[in-house]
Design a protein around this motif. Structure first.
Motif, PDB file in Angstrom:
ATOM      1  N   THR A  19       0.799  -1.231   0.000  1.00  0.00           N
ATOM      2  CA  THR A  19       0.000   0.000   0.000  1.00  0.00           C
ATOM      3  C   THR A  19       0.833   1.283   0.000  1.00  0.00           C
ATOM      4  N   PRO A  20       1.894   1.403   0.799  1.00  0.00           N
ATOM      5  CA  PRO A  20       2.669   2.653   0.762  1.00  0.00           C
ATOM      6  C   PRO A  20       3.268   2.961  -0.612  1.00  0.00           C
ATOM      7  N   PHE A  21       3.710   1.926  -1.324  1.00  0.00           N
ATOM      8  CA  PHE A  21       4.286   2.162  -2.643  1.00  0.00           C
ATOM      9  C   PHE A  21       3.237   2.692  -3.621  1.00  0.00           C
ATOM     10  N   ILE A  22       2.017   2.157  -3.536  1.00  0.00           N
ATOM     11  CA  ILE A  22       0.936   2.635  -4.401  1.00  0.00           C
ATOM     12  C   ILE A  22       0.613   4.085  -4.064  1.00  0.00           C
ATOM     13  N   GLY A  23       0.549   4.398  -2.762  1.00  0.00           N
ATOM     14  CA  GLY A  23       0.258   5.769  -2.342  1.00  0.00           C
ATOM     15  C   GLY A  23       1.334   6.741  -2.781  1.00  0.00           C
ATOM     16  N   ILE A  24       2.588   6.363  -2.645  1.00  0.00           N
ATOM     17  CA  ILE A  24       3.695   7.231  -3.064  1.00  0.00           C
ATOM     18  C   ILE A  24       3.641   7.463  -4.566  1.00  0.00           C
ATOM     19  N   LYS A  25       3.347   6.415  -5.331  1.00  0.00           N
ATOM     20  CA  LYS A  25       3.263   6.549  -6.790  1.00  0.00           C
ATOM     21  C   LYS A  25       2.126   7.490  -7.184  1.00  0.00           C
ATOM     22  N   LEU A  26       0.975   7.371  -6.525  1.00  0.00           N
ATOM     23  CA  LEU A  26      -0.156   8.256  -6.824  1.00  0.00           C
ATOM     24  C   LEU A  26       0.175   9.710  -6.505  1.00  0.00           C
ATOM     25  N   ASP A  28       3.157  11.028  -6.441  1.00  0.00           N
ATOM     26  CA  ASP A  28       4.141  11.445  -7.438  1.00  0.00           C
ATOM     27  C   ASP A  28       3.461  11.824  -8.757  1.00  0.00           C
ATOM     28  N   MET A  29       2.493  11.018  -9.172  1.00  0.00           N
ATOM     29  CA  MET A  29       1.784  11.310 -10.430  1.00  0.00           C
ATOM     30  C   MET A  29       0.992  12.605 -10.329  1.00  0.00           C
ATOM     31  N   LEU A  30       0.367  12.840  -9.175  1.00  0.00           N
ATOM     32  CA  LEU A  30      -0.390  14.084  -8.980  1.00  0.00           C
ATOM     33  C   LEU A  30       0.540  15.297  -8.998  1.00  0.00           C
ATOM     34  N   LEU A  31       1.675  15.184  -8.345  1.00  0.00           N
ATOM     35  CA  LEU A  31       2.631  16.300  -8.333  1.00  0.00           C
ATOM     36  C   LEU A  31       3.167  16.583  -9.731  1.00  0.00           C
ATOM     37  N   ASN A  32       3.377  15.551 -10.519  1.00  0.00           N
ATOM     38  CA  ASN A  32       3.868  15.752 -11.877  1.00  0.00           C
ATOM     39  C   ASN A  32       2.842  16.432 -12.775  1.00  0.00           C
TER      40      ASN A  32
END
Length: 42
Positions: free
Chosen positions: A26-33, A35-39
């Motif tokens: 779960t933390p990896f999915i949250g971090i990826k999301l 990151d995508m929002l910030l980009n």
């Protein structure tokens, strides 16, 4: 939902599988999301 009697070892094994793997993935999915929002904005 019906109550089922289950042994302590089986309950521990099930909880470790569910929450242990979920706690790792779960933390990896949250971090990826995040990151995508910030980009999108920056």
């Amino acid at each position: 939902m019906r109550y089922r009697a289950i042994g302590a070892a089986a309950l521990l094994q099930r909880n470790l599988l569910l929450y242990g793997l979920g706690g790792l993935i779960t933390p990896f999915i949250g971090i990826k999301l995040i990151d995508m929002l910030l980009n999108l904005f920056f």
